[in-house]
Design an enzyme around this catalytic site. Structure first.
Site, PDB file in Angstrom:
ATOM      1  N   TRP A  39       0.814  -1.225   0.000  1.00 21.29           N
ATOM      2  CA  TRP A  39       0.000   0.000   0.000  1.00 21.29           C
ATOM      3  C   TRP A  39       0.846   1.273   0.000  1.00 21.29           C
ATOM      4  CZ3 TRP A  39      -1.299  -3.895   3.776  1.00 21.29           C
ATOM      5  CH2 TRP A  39      -2.321  -4.749   3.349  1.00 21.29           C
ATOM      6  N   HIS A  40       1.868   1.290  -0.857  1.00 19.12           N
ATOM      7  CA  HIS A  40       2.773   2.445  -0.919  1.00 19.12           C
ATOM      8  C   HIS A  40       2.847   3.049  -2.316  1.00 19.12           C
ATOM      9  CE1 HIS A  40       5.280   0.762   2.734  1.00 19.12           C
ATOM     10  NE2 HIS A  40       4.118   1.284   3.100  1.00 19.12           N
ATOM     11  N   HIS A  63       9.108   2.211   4.579  1.00 18.82           N
ATOM     12  CA  HIS A  63       7.672   2.441   4.700  1.00 18.82           C
ATOM     13  C   HIS A  63       7.443   3.943   4.611  1.00 18.82           C
ATOM     14  CE1 HIS A  63       6.508  -1.721   5.927  1.00 18.82           C
ATOM     15  NE2 HIS A  63       7.829  -1.762   6.081  1.00 18.82           N
TER      16      HIS A  63
END
Length: 611
Positions: A536-537, A580
Site C-alpha cells: 500500500w505504498h 515504509h
C-alpha cells in the site's frame, strides 16, 4: 463535533487556500498554513473525523478498519496480467488522518542515497539533508521504559529524532518475542544490527520506531497530531463528508488558474472558492483522478470520457510504482511464555487481561506494533544480482528509445542503486499479526514478509469514468519487468533460509506456508504469484520531475500549466524509496508548507500552538 465546520461556513465562501483531503499530508498542511492568522484555510475531507475512535487510536485498530467503507476507500487494482488475472486490494484510509490512521505505525527514514536520487533526477532542493530536516520537524520523540524482560533493542542517536513536532513517536514498549531470534538468525549471514536507522543508514536489521504515543500507547495519526490541537483556529474551517469532484479552472493566457473546488456534501453539489491556491492531498490514487476529472491530463484519455482539456499533461497518472511483498512465509510457533502474537490476543480474553496488567496505561485489547525490520542490499541476499543488473542494463540500452520521457534516467538511477552495496533492495518484515484474508489458527503464528524495495515495473492510474464516485483504473502492472520477480524470488529463498536457522528455527513448530510440499523453484515461483500482496505504498502518479522528463509537478509541487494548483502527497514521489512511506509523506508536507509560506510571504508565528 466541536471544531468542525458546517456546510454553510464553507459552501460558496472564499478562502485563501483550499486543501482537498485531510489525510497524512492534508492535515499537516492545514495546520501549518493556518499558523498565519492573516490567511484563511478550508480543508475538505470526504470521510468522517474519527476523533476518539478506538479503531484509530488503538495500534491494532487497522484490523477493524480494513474493508469497512467508513474507514477504507476499498480501492482495487485492475486484473494483473502477470498474476494470472488476479486483482489486489489497495486499501487506503478514509477520514481525517487518512492512511496515517490505518497503517502499521512503522516510522523510519530511508537510506540517504534513496532521497538524494530524487534530487539527481532534476529536483533541486529535494535531497536527503532537506528531507532529514523536515521529517524531524514533524516528530516529537519520547523515550519508553520497556515492559518486557527480553526487550527488543532500542538503538538510536539523540540528534536523529525531532523533539518538538506534533507526531508522537516512540519505541513500542511491547514486542512479540520473535523479533530478536530472527535478528540473531540474520547475524549468521553477516547482517548486523543498525546503530541508528533514522539517520540515513538503514542496511541491516533493527527495531523501528513507531507512531505511538509513549504515555498512552495510542496511535499518533496526522489528524490527532496536527489538526485536532488547532481545529478551533478562526481562520481554519474543516468540513467532513465533503467529497471533491473537480477543481474549478479558468484559462488566462497559457496557464490555467484554480478558482475553487466543486464538492459533494450529502448528495448536494457545492462550490468553494480560492483566492490564492488549491492544494490536492488526496493520495496517489485520488489526486491523479481529480486532475483528470478537472481537465488536466492526457487529451486522449480526457476526450474518451467527454472531459474538456484544460491542460495537456500526458504524464498525469503515469510512472506508478508500488512496494510488493510475498505473504506466504508463515510459521506456526511452539508454546513459549515469552511469545505473544496478535492472533493469540484476539482469541484469548484471559491473555488480554494479563497483557493489560503487564502494560499499564495501554488502551485497547491489543497493543503490539510491527517493529522487526531488516533492509538488505542486493549482494547480501542474492548471488546472481550482478548478472540480473547487467541484463537489465542491456535491456535498457536496447529499449531506451521506446520508453516514455524520463524513464531511461530513472532506470539508470535504479541500476546504480541496485549495484550499490550500501543501498537496500529488499526488506524482510517480522509480522506478528494476522495477514488480512487469513483466519485465526489454533496455534500462534508469525509471518516473515520479503518486500521488493525498488520496483522497475511502472503502472498507471487513470479515470475509468467521468463519474467522480467511480474508482479510477489502478494498474500497477506488477512483474511487468522480469527483474522485479527475480529479486523477490531470491529474497524469498533467502528469508526462508534465515527462518530455518537458529535461534529463530527453535521457536517454530513448522513452516505452514509455503510448507514442506513446496520444494523446487518452479513450485515456489507459482506460490509467490498466488500470494503476492501490495504494501500500500503506490507513488509516482503525479511525479515531481522536469516536465519534459515525465513530470506532473515542479519542485514547488505546482502542477505544470497552472498558476496556483499544487499536489502534496505520496503521488509526487518520482522514484520509490526503500522504506515504509509514512515519514516520507510527512516530510514532503512539511517542506511544501515552507515553500508555500515563502511564496506568499506568510508568517510562521502560530495562531495557536500545538499542545
Amino acid at each position: 463535533m466541536v471544531g468542525l465546520a458546517t456546510l454553510d461556513e464553507v459552501a460558496n465562501k472564499r478562502f485563501d487556500f483550499i486543501i482537498v483531503a485531510g489525510g497524512t499530508a492534508g492535515s499537516c498542511l492545514a495546520a501549518r498554513l493556518s499558523e498565519d492568522p492573516q490567511v484563511t484555510v478550508a480543508l475538505l475531507e470526504a470521510g468522517a473525523a474519527h476523533f476518539d475512535d478506538p479503531l484509530i487510536s488503538s495500534p491494532e485498530g487497522f484490523l477493524g478498519q480494513l474493508y469497512n467503507p467508513e474507514y477504507d476507500w476499498q480501492f482495487t487494482t485492475v486484473p494483473q496480467r502477470k498474476l494470472d488475472g488476479r486483482t489486489l486490494p489497495w486499501n487506503r484510509g478514509k477520514g481525517l488522518g487518512g492512511s496515517s490512521g490505518m497503517n502499521v505505525l512503522i516510522w523510519t527514514r530511508p537510506q540517504k542515497e534513496d532521497f538524494d536520487a530524487i534530487e539527481e533526477l532534476g529536483n533541486p532542493g529535494w535531497n536527503w539533508e532537506k528531507f532529514y530536516h523536515y521529517s524531524k520537524k514533524s516528530e516529537r520523540f519520547s523515550t519508553t521504559i520497556p515492559t518486557s524482560s527480553s526487550a527488543h533493542h532500542e538503538v538510536y542517536e539523540s540528534d536523529a529524532v525531532g523533539l518538538e513536532g506534533p507526531v508522537s513517536i516512540s519505541f513500542s514498549r511491547t514486542h512479540s518475542g520473535t523479533e530478536i531470534p530472527f535478528q540473531k538468525s540474520l547475524e549468521n549471514f553477516g547482517i548486523k544490527t543498525v546503530n541508528d536507522a533514522l539517520s540515513g543508514e538503514t542496511s541491516g536489521t533493527f527495531k523501528s520506531t513507531s507512531s505511538i504515543d509513549a504515555a498512552t500507547g495510542n496511535r499518533s495519526d496526522s489528524a490527532t497530531s496536527y489538526l485536532r490541537p488547532v481545529i478551533d483556529r478562526p481562520n481554519l474551517k474543516v468540513l467532513t463528508g465533503a467529497t471533491a469532484t473537480r477543481v474549478l479552472l479558468s484559462r488566462s493566457g497559457e496557464k490555467a488558474t484554480a478558482q475553487g473546488v466543486e464538492f459533494d456534501h450529502g448528495g448536494v453539489a457545492c462550490n468553494v472558492h480560492a483566492d490564492k491556491e488549491v492544494i490536492l492531498c488526496a493520495s496517489g490514487i485520488k489526486s491523479p483522478q481529480l486532475l483528470e476529472l478537472s481537465g488536466i491530463g492526457n487529451p486522449s484519455i480526457l476526450q474518451l470520457h467527454g472531459i474538456p482539456v484544460q491542460v495537456d499533461l500526458p504524464s498525469v497518472g503515469e510512472n506508478v510504482q508500488d512496494h510488493i511483498c510475498f505473504t506466504g512465509l508463515q510459521y506456526e510457533l511452539r508454546d513459549d511464555p515469552d511469545i505473544l502474537t496478535g492472533d493469540m490476543l484476539l482469541k484469548d480474553p484471559e491473555l488480554r487481561g494479563k497483557f493489560r496488567e503487564m502494560h499499564p496505561g495501554y488502551e485497547g485489547f491489543l497493543a503490539l506494533a510491527t517493529t522487526g525490520l531488516s533492509f538488505l542490499p542486493s549482494n547480501v541476499f542474492s548471488d546472481r544480482m550482478a548478472s540480473l543488473a547487467e541484463e537489465q542494463q542491456r535491456k535498457l540500452t536496447r529499449d531506451a528509445s521506446t520508453y516514455p520521457p524520463g524513464l531511461k534516467e530513472q532506470y539508470e538511477k535504479q541500476i546504480q542503486l541496485l549495484n550499490d552495496p550500501k543501498v537496500p533492495n529488499l526488506e524482510i518484515l517480522v509480522y506478528p499479526f494476522i495477514v488480512p484474508g487469513h483466519t485465526i489458527a489454533e496455534k500462534p503464528r508469525v509471518w516473515i514478509l520479503p518486500i521488493l524495495s525498488h520496483p522497475f515495473s511502472r503502472g498507471s492510474i487513470h479515470i475509468a469514468s467521468p463519474d467522480p464516485t467511480q474508482q479510477p483504473a489502478s494498474d500497477p502492472r506488477y512483474f511487468e519487468e522480469d527483474i522485479d520477480f527475480e529479486i523477490l524470488f531470491d529474497g524469498t529463498q533467502f528469508a526462508r533460509k534465515v527462518a530455518e536457522t537458529e535461534p529463530f528455527k527453535g521457536l517454530t513448530a513448522r513452516e505452514v506456508q509455503p510448507g514442506p510440499d513446496v520444494t523446487n523453484d518452479d513450485e515456489l515461483r507459482d506460490y509467490i504469484k498466488k500470494h503476492l500482496s501490495t504494501i500500500w505504498h503506490a507513488c509516482g502518479s503525479c511525479s515531481m520531475l522536469p516536465r519534459d522528463k515525465g513530470g506532473v509537478v515542479d519542485t514547488s509541487l505546482k502542477v505544470y500549466g497552472t498558476n496556483n494548483l499544487r499536489v502534496v502527497d505520496l503521488s509526487v514521489l518520482p522514484l520509490m524509496v526503500a522504506v515504509h512511506t509514512q515519514v516520507i509523506v510527512y516530510g514532503i508536507a512539511e517542506q511544501a508548507a515552507d515553500i508555500i509560506k515563502t511564496e506568499h510571504n506568510m508568517t510562521s508565528a502560530p495562531a495557536k500552538p500545538f499542545t
